[in-house]
Design a protein around this motif. Sequence first.
Motif, PDB file in Angstrom:
ATOM      1  N   THR A 161      -6.732 -12.374  -6.220  1.00 25.16           N
ATOM      2  CA  THR A 161      -7.719 -11.318  -6.020  1.00 25.16           C
ATOM      3  C   THR A 161      -7.080  -9.933  -6.060  1.00 25.16           C
ATOM      4  O   THR A 161      -7.715  -8.965  -6.490  1.00 25.16           O
ATOM      5  CB  THR A 161      -8.493 -11.521  -4.699  1.00 25.16           C
ATOM      6  N   LEU A 162      -5.819  -9.837  -5.644  1.00 22.14           N
ATOM      7  CA  LEU A 162      -5.096  -8.571  -5.776  1.00 22.14           C
ATOM      8  C   LEU A 162      -4.860  -8.245  -7.244  1.00 22.14           C
ATOM      9  O   LEU A 162      -5.028  -7.096  -7.678  1.00 22.14           O
ATOM     10  CB  LEU A 162      -3.766  -8.660  -5.027  1.00 22.14           C
ATOM     11  N   ALA A 163      -4.482  -9.250  -8.040  1.00 21.46           N
ATOM     12  CA  ALA A 163      -4.274  -9.036  -9.478  1.00 21.46           C
ATOM     13  C   ALA A 163      -5.561  -8.621 -10.177  1.00 21.46           C
ATOM     14  O   ALA A 163      -5.530  -7.879 -11.166  1.00 21.46           O
ATOM     15  CB  ALA A 163      -3.708 -10.296 -10.113  1.00 21.46           C
ATOM     16  N   LEU A 164      -6.709  -9.092  -9.671  1.00 19.66           N
ATOM     17  CA  LEU A 164      -7.991  -8.712 -10.259  1.00 19.66           C
ATOM     18  C   LEU A 164      -8.282  -7.230 -10.071  1.00 19.66           C
ATOM     19  O   LEU A 164      -9.122  -6.663 -10.787  1.00 19.66           O
ATOM     20  CB  LEU A 164      -9.120  -9.542  -9.639  1.00 19.66           C
ATOM     21  N   GLN A 165      -7.604  -6.580  -9.131  1.00 20.30           N
ATOM     22  CA  GLN A 165      -7.770  -5.145  -8.927  1.00 20.30           C
ATOM     23  C   GLN A 165      -6.907  -4.319  -9.882  1.00 20.30           C
ATOM     24  O   GLN A 165      -7.024  -3.094  -9.899  1.00 20.30           O
ATOM     25  CB  GLN A 165      -7.418  -4.774  -7.487  1.00 20.30           C
ATOM     26  N   CYS A 166      -6.058  -4.983 -10.638  1.00 24.70           N
ATOM     27  CA  CYS A 166      -5.232  -4.287 -11.631  1.00 24.70           C
ATOM     28  C   CYS A 166      -6.042  -4.083 -12.913  1.00 24.70           C
ATOM     29  O   CYS A 166      -7.112  -4.660 -13.097  1.00 24.70           O
ATOM     30  CB  CYS A 166      -3.967  -5.088 -11.906  1.00 24.70           C
ATOM     31  N   ASP A 167      -5.510  -3.289 -13.820  1.00 25.10           N
ATOM     32  CA  ASP A 167      -6.230  -2.961 -15.051  1.00 25.10           C
ATOM     33  C   ASP A 167      -6.016  -3.998 -16.145  1.00 25.10           C
ATOM     34  O   ASP A 167      -6.926  -4.282 -16.928  1.00 25.10           O
ATOM     35  CB  ASP A 167      -5.794  -1.579 -15.554  1.00 25.10           C
TER      36      ASP A 167
ATOM     37  N   GLY B 225       0.815  -1.207   0.000  1.00 22.71           N
ATOM     38  CA  GLY B 225       0.000   0.000   0.000  1.00 22.71           C
ATOM     39  C   GLY B 225       0.852   1.260   0.000  1.00 22.71           C
ATOM     40  O   GLY B 225       0.564   2.220  -0.725  1.00 22.71           O
ATOM     41  N   ASP B 226       1.918   1.250   0.789  1.00 24.09           N
ATOM     42  CA  ASP B 226       2.818   2.409   0.822  1.00 24.09           C
ATOM     43  C   ASP B 226       3.474   2.624  -0.539  1.00 24.09           C
ATOM     44  O   ASP B 226       3.612   3.767  -1.003  1.00 24.09           O
ATOM     45  CB  ASP B 226       3.893   2.209   1.889  1.00 24.09           C
ATOM     46  N   ALA B 227       3.898   1.528  -1.179  1.00 19.51           N
ATOM     47  CA  ALA B 227       4.540   1.636  -2.491  1.00 19.51           C
ATOM     48  C   ALA B 227       3.559   2.161  -3.530  1.00 19.51           C
ATOM     49  O   ALA B 227       3.912   3.009  -4.366  1.00 19.51           O
ATOM     50  CB  ALA B 227       5.095   0.286  -2.910  1.00 19.51           C
ATOM     51  N   LEU B 228       2.319   1.671  -3.504  1.00 21.96           N
ATOM     52  CA  LEU B 228       1.308   2.136  -4.456  1.00 21.96           C
ATOM     53  C   LEU B 228       0.967   3.604  -4.218  1.00 21.96           C
ATOM     54  O   LEU B 228       0.780   4.368  -5.177  1.00 21.96           O
ATOM     55  CB  LEU B 228       0.054   1.277  -4.350  1.00 21.96           C
TER      56      LEU B 228
ATOM     57  N   ALA C 237      -5.882   0.517  -3.176  1.00 26.27           N
ATOM     58  CA  ALA C 237      -5.937  -0.664  -4.025  1.00 26.27           C
ATOM     59  C   ALA C 237      -5.440  -0.296  -5.418  1.00 26.27           C
ATOM     60  O   ALA C 237      -5.500   0.879  -5.819  1.00 26.27           O
ATOM     61  CB  ALA C 237      -7.375  -1.177  -4.104  1.00 26.27           C
ATOM     62  N   PRO C 238      -4.929  -1.252  -6.180  1.00 29.39           N
ATOM     63  CA  PRO C 238      -4.469  -0.938  -7.540  1.00 29.39           C
ATOM     64  C   PRO C 238      -5.507  -0.212  -8.388  1.00 29.39           C
ATOM     65  O   PRO C 238      -5.168   0.662  -9.185  1.00 29.39           O
ATOM     66  CB  PRO C 238      -4.142  -2.319  -8.109  1.00 29.39           C
ATOM     67  N   MET C 239      -6.786  -0.551  -8.208  1.00 34.83           N
ATOM     68  CA  MET C 239      -7.835   0.108  -8.989  1.00 34.83           C
ATOM     69  C   MET C 239      -7.979   1.584  -8.639  1.00 34.83           C
ATOM     70  O   MET C 239      -8.540   2.365  -9.414  1.00 34.83           O
ATOM     71  CB  MET C 239      -9.177  -0.606  -8.790  1.00 34.83           C
ATOM     72  N   GLU C 240      -7.476   1.982  -7.471  1.00 27.85           N
ATOM     73  CA  GLU C 240      -7.578   3.367  -7.026  1.00 27.85           C
ATOM     74  C   GLU C 240      -6.372   4.207  -7.416  1.00 27.85           C
ATOM     75  O   GLU C 240      -6.375   5.423  -7.213  1.00 27.85           O
ATOM     76  CB  GLU C 240      -7.758   3.395  -5.509  1.00 27.85           C
ATOM     77  N   VAL C 241      -5.355   3.582  -7.969  1.00 27.46           N
ATOM     78  CA  VAL C 241      -4.158   4.299  -8.417  1.00 27.46           C
ATOM     79  C   VAL C 241      -4.466   4.939  -9.766  1.00 27.46           C
ATOM     80  O   VAL C 241      -4.893   4.248 -10.694  1.00 27.46           O
ATOM     81  CB  VAL C 241      -2.963   3.338  -8.538  1.00 27.46           C
ATOM     82  N   PRO C 242      -4.275   6.239  -9.936  1.00 32.03           N
ATOM     83  CA  PRO C 242      -4.672   6.922 -11.168  1.00 32.03           C
ATOM     84  C   PRO C 242      -3.680   6.740 -12.325  1.00 32.03           C
ATOM     85  O   PRO C 242      -3.433   7.660 -13.104  1.00 32.03           O
ATOM     86  CB  PRO C 242      -4.749   8.388 -10.730  1.00 32.03           C
ATOM     87  N   LYS C 243      -3.103   5.576 -12.400  1.00 34.80           N
ATOM     88  CA  LYS C 243      -2.186   5.197 -13.476  1.00 34.80           C
ATOM     89  C   LYS C 243      -2.619   3.822 -13.963  1.00 34.80           C
ATOM     90  O   LYS C 243      -3.352   3.102 -13.272  1.00 34.80           O
ATOM     91  CB  LYS C 243      -0.730   5.109 -12.962  1.00 34.80           C
TER      92      LYS C 243
ATOM     93  N   PHE D  67      -9.596  -5.307  11.202  1.00 38.35           N
ATOM     94  CA  PHE D  67      -9.394  -6.198  10.052  1.00 38.35           C
ATOM     95  C   PHE D  67     -10.193  -5.713   8.852  1.00 38.35           C
ATOM     96  O   PHE D  67     -11.336  -5.276   8.963  1.00 38.35           O
ATOM     97  CB  PHE D  67      -9.822  -7.623  10.387  1.00 38.35           C
ATOM     98  N   SER D  68      -9.580  -5.812   7.677  1.00 41.28           N
ATOM     99  CA  SER D  68     -10.264  -5.528   6.413  1.00 41.28           C
ATOM    100  C   SER D  68      -9.952  -6.638   5.432  1.00 41.28           C
ATOM    101  O   SER D  68      -8.809  -7.092   5.330  1.00 41.28           O
ATOM    102  CB  SER D  68      -9.797  -4.189   5.829  1.00 41.28           C
ATOM    103  N   ALA D  69     -10.970  -7.073   4.697  1.00 40.13           N
ATOM    104  CA  ALA D  69     -10.755  -8.069   3.648  1.00 40.13           C
ATOM    105  C   ALA D  69     -10.048  -7.464   2.448  1.00 40.13           C
ATOM    106  O   ALA D  69      -9.620  -8.194   1.554  1.00 40.13           O
ATOM    107  CB  ALA D  69     -12.084  -8.684   3.221  1.00 40.13           C
ATOM    108  N   SER D  70      -9.933  -6.142   2.417  1.00 40.29           N
ATOM    109  CA  SER D  70      -9.181  -5.445   1.363  1.00 40.29           C
ATOM    110  C   SER D  70      -8.044  -4.684   2.044  1.00 40.29           C
ATOM    111  O   SER D  70      -8.163  -3.484   2.334  1.00 40.29           O
ATOM    112  CB  SER D  70     -10.080  -4.493   0.584  1.00 40.29           C
ATOM    113  N   PRO D  71      -6.938  -5.377   2.330  1.00 39.04           N
ATOM    114  CA  PRO D  71      -5.913  -4.816   3.210  1.00 39.04           C
ATOM    115  C   PRO D  71      -4.930  -3.863   2.543  1.00 39.04           C
ATOM    116  O   PRO D  71      -4.116  -3.255   3.233  1.00 39.04           O
ATOM    117  CB  PRO D  71      -5.170  -6.061   3.702  1.00 39.04           C
TER     118      PRO D  71
END
Length: 260
Positions: free
Chosen positions: A109-115, A36-39, A87-93, A79-83
């Motif tokens: 499931t993390l990869a599914l958040q990518c474009d 998350g910090d890196a994103l 998320a990648p989908m929220e990155v404006p790139k 706890f969050s199921a989206s930790p």
Amino acid sequence: MATSVRTSTEDGVAVLTLDGGDDLNLFSGATAVELGDALAEVAADDDVRVVVLTGAGRAFCAGADLAAGSGTFDAHDAFSASPVTPAPMEVPKLVVAAINGHAIGIGLTLALQCDLRFVAEGAKLAVPQVRRGMLGDAGSHYTLRHLAGTAVAAEVMLTGRSFTATEAVGWGIASRALPAEEVLPVAIEVARDVALNVSPASLALSKRILWSDLSQAETEARETAAHRLLMAHPDAAEGPAAWRERRAPRWTYRVSDLPD
């Protein structure tokens, strides 16, 4: 060895690599924070135009680290199921998942958040949580249904079975299935092309609309507002000029200039 996140940037492309050594890049609570910090860092950097997410070694991410003390599934109020935030989908790139090997559970499931997703031909893919007394995470009930439809989402999420890269492409979950050694180079090649030729502001606005759950009328209204923003900027003339002159465009409209 806890899975860490390595970042390298070149030609406007940031490559984020999950690196867990011999543990197939198992995902822990600490990994979620670091990713998350890196994103967040690349999202805020106007010099980064595309992000590629991949794994070190022979796996992308073989799932959650279920060892005691990993912090992955501690049942507490925070706890969050989206930790991973953002998320990648929220990155404006553009965020490209270079799935170089097995992607299991949160690895998928993390990869599914990518474009975009490029997958190694021999990769094992699954959201097996229902076979572990849990259920899919990272918004996968939304992302998978929107990518592939309810029928495919039900097969993946409710059976928990493994499936292949070929099936993933056929279902619309992945863009391409490639030999493992080609996955990252192809992802970077696509990323560099986008970084060079695509307007950062146009991409960010388009991505906002793509990932929004809007009606047709709401989508058209959002498109109209985005067009008005873009048409008022010199980049609207720079794009056609670069195309006519057969050169790379010189974009000046930065993602950080866009209104929230």
